[in-house]
Each structure stands twice: as C-alpha cells, then as structure tokens.
Scaffold this motif. Structure first.
Motif, PDB file in Angstrom:
ATOM      1  N   LYS A   1       0.823  -1.213   0.000  1.00  0.00           N
ATOM      2  CA  LYS A   1       0.000   0.000   0.000  1.00  0.00           C
ATOM      3  C   LYS A   1       0.857   1.263   0.000  1.00  0.00           C
ATOM      4  CE  LYS A   1      -3.966  -2.007   2.342  1.00  0.00           C
ATOM      5  NZ  LYS A   1      -4.902  -1.911   3.484  1.00  0.00           N
ATOM      6  N   GLU A   2       2.049   1.219   0.554  1.00  0.00           N
ATOM      7  CA  GLU A   2       2.904   2.403   0.567  1.00  0.00           C
ATOM      8  C   GLU A   2       3.261   2.826  -0.852  1.00  0.00           C
ATOM      9  OE1 GLU A   2       6.215   1.492   2.954  1.00  0.00           O
ATOM     10  OE2 GLU A   2       5.066   1.407   4.846  1.00  0.00           O
ATOM     11  N   PHE A   3       3.575   1.860  -1.698  1.00  0.00           N
ATOM     12  CA  PHE A   3       3.889   2.183  -3.084  1.00  0.00           C
ATOM     13  C   PHE A   3       2.664   2.681  -3.804  1.00  0.00           C
ATOM     14  CE2 PHE A   3       4.374   1.090  -7.543  1.00  0.00           C
ATOM     15  CZ  PHE A   3       5.558   1.743  -7.835  1.00  0.00           C
ATOM     16  N   GLU A   4       1.473   2.161  -3.427  1.00  0.00           N
ATOM     17  CA  GLU A   4       0.234   2.611  -4.062  1.00  0.00           C
ATOM     18  C   GLU A   4       0.001   4.077  -3.739  1.00  0.00           C
ATOM     19  OE1 GLU A   4      -4.515   1.399  -4.179  1.00  0.00           O
ATOM     20  OE2 GLU A   4      -3.081   0.233  -2.972  1.00  0.00           O
ATOM     21  N   THR A   5       0.322   4.475  -2.493  1.00  0.00           N
ATOM     22  CA  THR A   5       0.163   5.891  -2.125  1.00  0.00           C
ATOM     23  C   THR A   5       1.132   6.767  -2.906  1.00  0.00           C
ATOM     24  OG1 THR A   5      -0.483   5.173   0.093  1.00  0.00           O
ATOM     25  CG2 THR A   5       0.136   7.490  -0.195  1.00  0.00           C
ATOM     26  N   LEU A   6       2.387   6.286  -3.035  1.00  0.00           N
ATOM     27  CA  LEU A   6       3.377   7.027  -3.818  1.00  0.00           C
ATOM     28  C   LEU A   6       2.958   7.121  -5.275  1.00  0.00           C
ATOM     29  CD1 LEU A   6       6.710   5.591  -2.276  1.00  0.00           C
ATOM     30  CD2 LEU A   6       5.684   7.847  -1.875  1.00  0.00           C
ATOM     31  N   ALA A   7       2.361   6.017  -5.792  1.00  0.00           N
ATOM     32  CA  ALA A   7       1.933   6.020  -7.206  1.00  0.00           C
ATOM     33  C   ALA A   7       0.801   7.033  -7.404  1.00  0.00           C
ATOM     34  CB  ALA A   7       1.491   4.612  -7.615  1.00  0.00           C
ATOM     35  N   GLU A   8      -0.117   7.067  -6.448  1.00  0.00           N
ATOM     36  CA  GLU A   8      -1.211   8.045  -6.561  1.00  0.00           C
ATOM     37  C   GLU A   8      -0.681   9.469  -6.489  1.00  0.00           C
ATOM     38  OE1 GLU A   8      -3.970   7.094  -3.534  1.00  0.00           O
ATOM     39  OE2 GLU A   8      -4.751   5.255  -4.521  1.00  0.00           O
ATOM     40  N   GLU A   9       0.324   9.723  -5.570  1.00  0.00           N
ATOM     41  CA  GLU A   9       0.913  11.047  -5.479  1.00  0.00           C
ATOM     42  C   GLU A   9       1.630  11.396  -6.759  1.00  0.00           C
ATOM     43  OE1 GLU A   9       1.702  14.674  -3.770  1.00  0.00           O
ATOM     44  OE2 GLU A   9       0.349  13.055  -3.112  1.00  0.00           O
ATOM     45  N   TYR A  10       2.296  10.379  -7.327  1.00  0.00           N
ATOM     46  CA  TYR A  10       2.997  10.590  -8.594  1.00  0.00           C
ATOM     47  C   TYR A  10       2.025  10.938  -9.692  1.00  0.00           C
ATOM     48  CZ  TYR A  10       5.737   9.493 -12.753  1.00  0.00           C
ATOM     49  OH  TYR A  10       6.337   9.549 -13.992  1.00  0.00           O
ATOM     50  N   CYS A  11       0.908  10.243  -9.732  1.00  0.00           N
ATOM     51  CA  CYS A  11      -0.103  10.529 -10.778  1.00  0.00           C
ATOM     52  C   CYS A  11      -0.661  11.936 -10.592  1.00  0.00           C
ATOM     53  CB  CYS A  11      -1.216   9.507 -10.699  1.00  0.00           C
ATOM     54  SG  CYS A  11      -0.702   7.857 -11.239  1.00  0.00           S
ATOM     55  N   ARG A  12      -0.878  12.330  -9.352  1.00  0.00           N
ATOM     56  CA  ARG A  12      -1.417  13.670  -9.107  1.00  0.00           C
ATOM     57  C   ARG A  12      -0.445  14.741  -9.541  1.00  0.00           C
ATOM     58  NH1 ARG A  12      -1.094  17.410  -5.364  1.00  0.00           N
ATOM     59  NH2 ARG A  12       0.382  16.191  -4.118  1.00  0.00           N
ATOM     60  N   LEU A  13       0.878  14.522  -9.220  1.00  0.00           N
ATOM     61  CA  LEU A  13       1.877  15.491  -9.631  1.00  0.00           C
ATOM     62  C   LEU A  13       1.986  15.552 -11.143  1.00  0.00           C
ATOM     63  CD1 LEU A  13       4.627  14.733  -6.929  1.00  0.00           C
ATOM     64  CD2 LEU A  13       3.098  16.720  -7.028  1.00  0.00           C
ATOM     65  N   ARG A  14       1.936  14.416 -11.781  1.00  0.00           N
ATOM     66  CA  ARG A  14       1.991  14.396 -13.249  1.00  0.00           C
ATOM     67  C   ARG A  14       0.830  15.195 -13.829  1.00  0.00           C
ATOM     68  NH1 ARG A  14       4.761  10.414 -16.087  1.00  0.00           N
ATOM     69  NH2 ARG A  14       3.774  11.446 -17.863  1.00  0.00           N
ATOM     70  N   GLN A  15      -0.395  15.000 -13.277  1.00  0.00           N
ATOM     71  CA  GLN A  15      -1.553  15.736 -13.795  1.00  0.00           C
ATOM     72  C   GLN A  15      -1.379  17.240 -13.594  1.00  0.00           C
ATOM     73  OE1 GLN A  15      -4.994  14.100 -11.878  1.00  0.00           O
ATOM     74  NE2 GLN A  15      -4.912  12.134 -13.058  1.00  0.00           N
ATOM     75  N   GLU A  16      -0.816  17.641 -12.417  1.00  0.00           N
ATOM     76  CA  GLU A  16      -0.613  19.076 -12.176  1.00  0.00           C
ATOM     77  C   GLU A  16       0.429  19.628 -13.135  1.00  0.00           C
ATOM     78  OE1 GLU A  16       0.420  19.649  -8.139  1.00  0.00           O
ATOM     79  OE2 GLU A  16      -1.605  19.198  -7.364  1.00  0.00           O
ATOM     80  N   ILE A  17       1.491  18.833 -13.368  1.00  0.00           N
ATOM     81  CA  ILE A  17       2.525  19.277 -14.322  1.00  0.00           C
ATOM     82  C   ILE A  17       1.932  19.441 -15.702  1.00  0.00           C
ATOM     83  CG2 ILE A  17       4.660  18.576 -15.452  1.00  0.00           C
ATOM     84  CD1 ILE A  17       5.454  17.236 -12.784  1.00  0.00           C
ATOM     85  N   GLU A  18       1.083  18.479 -16.097  1.00  0.00           N
ATOM     86  CA  GLU A  18       0.492  18.579 -17.437  1.00  0.00           C
ATOM     87  C   GLU A  18      -0.425  19.792 -17.517  1.00  0.00           C
ATOM     88  OE1 GLU A  18      -1.426  14.887 -18.166  1.00  0.00           O
ATOM     89  OE2 GLU A  18       0.442  13.742 -18.498  1.00  0.00           O
ATOM     90  N   MET A  19      -1.169  20.028 -16.453  1.00  0.00           N
ATOM     91  CA  MET A  19      -2.057  21.174 -16.465  1.00  0.00           C
ATOM     92  C   MET A  19      -1.275  22.482 -16.533  1.00  0.00           C
ATOM     93  SD  MET A  19      -5.256  20.328 -16.474  1.00  0.00           S
ATOM     94  CE  MET A  19      -5.996  21.827 -15.901  1.00  0.00           C
ATOM     95  N   LYS A  20      -0.193  22.571 -15.766  1.00  0.00           N
ATOM     96  CA  LYS A  20       0.606  23.790 -15.789  1.00  0.00           C
ATOM     97  C   LYS A  20       1.312  23.957 -17.122  1.00  0.00           C
ATOM     98  CE  LYS A  20       1.325  24.053 -10.799  1.00  0.00           C
ATOM     99  NZ  LYS A  20       2.298  24.035  -9.684  1.00  0.00           N
ATOM    100  N   ASN A  21       1.833  22.855 -17.704  1.00  0.00           N
ATOM    101  CA  ASN A  21       2.432  22.941 -19.050  1.00  0.00           C
ATOM    102  C   ASN A  21       1.411  23.427 -20.068  1.00  0.00           C
ATOM    103  OD1 ASN A  21       5.006  22.127 -18.216  1.00  0.00           O
ATOM    104  ND2 ASN A  21       4.519  19.944 -18.504  1.00  0.00           N
ATOM    105  N   TRP A  22       0.169  22.904 -19.940  1.00  0.00           N
ATOM    106  CA  TRP A  22      -0.879  23.328 -20.908  1.00  0.00           C
ATOM    107  C   TRP A  22      -1.196  24.800 -20.704  1.00  0.00           C
ATOM    108  CZ3 TRP A  22      -5.830  25.135 -19.915  1.00  0.00           C
ATOM    109  CH2 TRP A  22      -6.655  25.292 -21.052  1.00  0.00           C
ATOM    110  N   ALA A  23      -1.267  25.229 -19.427  1.00  0.00           N
ATOM    111  CA  ALA A  23      -1.566  26.649 -19.160  1.00  0.00           C
ATOM    112  C   ALA A  23      -0.419  27.542 -19.623  1.00  0.00           C
ATOM    113  CB  ALA A  23      -1.824  26.833 -17.658  1.00  0.00           C
ATOM    114  N   LEU A  24       0.822  27.079 -19.410  1.00  0.00           N
ATOM    115  CA  LEU A  24       1.979  27.854 -19.867  1.00  0.00           C
ATOM    116  C   LEU A  24       1.995  27.972 -21.374  1.00  0.00           C
ATOM    117  CD1 LEU A  24       4.638  29.336 -19.122  1.00  0.00           C
ATOM    118  CD2 LEU A  24       5.784  27.110 -19.197  1.00  0.00           C
TER     119      LEU A  24
END
Length: 374
Positions: free
Chosen positions: A342-365
């Motif tokens: 489950k610890e890796f699952e939490t890290l994977a979810e955090e990773y997915c969230r960061l990726r989505q924020e990065i994509e959103m910021k790249n799109w906004a930029l």
C-alpha cells in the motif's frame, strides 16, 4: 319294513287321482265319476289315449279344423254380403244427396224447370223424413224404454211426408235421374283418369266406361304391388344402411388402430423431414442475407473507397495490436508494483497527481505563451 309299500301305494293313489281328474276334464259331456274310472282302469287308459285325438266336444282334431274353416268361410261370406249391402245403400244415399246439392247450386245460377224443382224438393223431404224416422225408431240394439227425442215418435214424423202423388212421380223419375247422375260421375271419373278421352264420342266413352272398372282394378293391384315393392325396398335399404354403417364403423376403428400403432414412427419421419426442410430454408435465408449485404456494399461503396477502408482497417488493426502489446507490458508492470504494497500505491497516486498538475501547468503555460505571442 312296512313303510316302503305304504309310500308306494300312496304315490300311486295320488297319480291315479290326477289321471282321473285329467280324464274327467277332457270329457266334460260324459256322465262319469272317479269311482267309475277306478273300477275300470283299462277304460280309463282308453280315454287317456282317446283324449289325445279328440277335443272336449268329442270331435277329432281334423274334423274340428275343417269345421272351423267352414264356419270361418261362412262368416266371411256373410260379412262380405253385409258389407256389399251397406256399401250399396251408402252409395245410393250419397248419390241422392249429391243430386240435391247439384240442384241447389244449379238453381242459383240458372233457371230450373218447375217439375225438376218439385222432384228434388220431394226427394229431399223424403230423405229427411226417412233419416228422422230411423233416428226415432229404436233398433234391436237399443233400449225400448229410452225417452224419445223432443217427445216425437216415428208416426208423427211420417205425417210430414209429401203428398202421395208427388212421391209416386218422384219414384218414377228417380231411376232415370239417378242413372243420369251416376253416368255423369262415371264420365267425369273417366275424363280424370284419361284426359285425352274427353273429346271422344259418346259411344266410345260408353264402351271405354264399361272397361273402366277392370282397368281401375288393375291399377289398384299395380299400385298395391308397387307399394309392397317400395316397402320391401325400404326394408332392404334400411338393412343395407345398417350394414353399411356397421362396416363403416369397423373401417373407422381399423383406421384408428393403424393411426395409434404407427403414429410414433410416422411422426419421427415427419419431424426429420420438417427439420431437414427448416435447415435448408435457414441456409437459403442466410445465403440470401449475405447476397443482400454484398449487394448493399456494392451499391454503397466504390472500389476506391473500399480499398481506402481496407487500408484504414489494416492500420487500425496494427495500432490495436501495438496497444494490446503495450497493455500487456503495463499490466506486467502493475502486477510487479502491486507486490510492493500500500505504501507504493500511495506514492503512485501522489505521482499521478503530480503528473496531472505538471500537465495542467504545461498546458496553461503553453496557452499563455501563445496568447502573449499574438
């Protein structure tokens, strides 16, 4: 030891008494007693034998039969004679009444001579008086003491007879008039029996009229024969109908048994044939559907569009295969990641969230850069 003879004597005595009663009943006219028969047993046996051949009156069977036949024949002859006498009187009476009726009808349509009017009136009065006298005069079968009708007697009714002179004139003319009336009826009967003889001469009609009774008798016998034949044919037809119906019932029962015995076999063959038929029909329908689909495709797509669609299909199928391979690799990676817990699952979810924020910021930029350049 003494009981046997006594019982035998008693039984024989009873049999003799019965025999004596039978003999006395068979010859009631003979002045005999049981004592006479007991004293003369042989005479009793003779009477027993004689009783088988004669009746109670002393006549033999054959003579009795002949006498019965003779009496029956005489009675029949007497009955026929009385019947002929009654028919003669009845036919004469009816003929006179018909003459009176014809005169009444003719009197209302034409002028009748006075002498004929007097003749028929006299005859009518004579008939009425004779009928009333017959009703008032008691016969041998009626009671002499019964009251008369309206207090009248035969003598009083006879006073209503026409004058003797008119009666004598009527009696003199009656045979001629009656003969004329009967001849007219016979000619009418002849015309009805043979209409084609109506226009014949008077002499020929009289000649044929003399043979009319013989012909009517033949026709009557022929009609009776035909009626008997029809009756026999009806009986025969009824018997044949019953026989036909019984045979028809047997045939129906035989057919029912055949149907019940062979129904399963016939039904199996029929089901198999139906199955083959439906299979062939389904195959035919499928082939027809395929032909319709091909025809629709030929009508809808040109050869160039078909080749283009084919290439697109091939490209999509290749991309689908590549995606499936990629999916299989991703599935393998996910399976390996699931082992970490489950610890890796939490890290994977955090990773997915960061990726989505990065994509959103790249799109906004990117969008902001494009708007700034403009």
């Amino acid at each position: 030891m003494s009981a046997g003879p006594e019982s035998t004597h008693v039984s024989s005595l009873g049999m003799d008494d019965s025999l004596h009663q039978q003999v006395l009943a068979s010859f009631p006219l003979c002045d005999m007693t049981e004592e006479d028969l007991t004293q003369n047993p042989q005479f009793c046996k003779l009477l027993v034998t004689l009783a088988q051949h004669v009746d109670q009156t002393g006549l033999t069977v054959s003579l009795k039969t002949e006498l019965d036949k003779m009496f029956l024949f005489q009675a029949e002859q007497k009955l026929q004679s009385q019947r002929r006498h009654w028919l003669r009187s009845e036919s004469l009476h009816r003929g006179l009444q018909e003459m009176i009726q014809d005169h009444c009808v003719r009197k209302h349509h034409t002028t009748v001579p006075p002498d004929q009017t007097m003749f028929f009136e006299t005859m009518e009065k004579c008939l009425l008086v004779a009928q009333c006298v017959r009703r008032l005069d008691p016969s041998s079968t009626t009671n002499q003491d019964q009251p008369s009708v309206l207090g009248l007697n035969a003598q009083q009714v006879m006073e209503l007879m026409p004058s003797e002179k008119n009666v004598q004139r009527m009696k003199q003319s009656l045979p001629r008039e009656l003969e004329k009336h009967l001849k007219k009826k016979c000619l009418n009967l002849l015309s009805y029996y043979q209409p084609e003889w109506e226009n014949e001469s008077e002499g020929l009609k009289n000649s044929k009229l003399s043979h009319l009774s013989v012909q009517l008798d033949k026709e009557k016998k022929r009609a009776e024969s035909l009626k008997e034949t029809c009756r026999e044919n009806a009986v025969l037809l009824q018997r044949q109908t019953q026989l036909y119906l019984s045979e028809l019932t047997k045939c129906i029962q035989l057919l029912q048994s055949l149907i019940l015995d062979h129904r399963l076999k016939i039904q199996t063959d029929l089901d198999r044939k139906k199955l083959d038929y439906f299979e062939g029909k389904c195959e035919l329908v499928l082939q027809k559907i395929k032909a319709e689909m091909v025809e629709i495709q030929l009508d809808t797509y040109t050869p160039d569009s078909i080749s283009a669609h084919r290439k697109i299909r091939e490209k999509l199928e290749s991309e689908l295969k590549a995606c499936q391979v990629e999916k299989q690799s991703v599935d393998l990676k996910l399976a390996s990641f699931e082992i970490l817990g489950k610890e890796f699952e939490t890290l994977a979810e955090e990773y997915c969230r960061l990726r989505q924020e990065i994509e959103m910021k790249n799109w906004a930029l990117k969008e902001f850069t494009q708007y700034k350049d403009k």
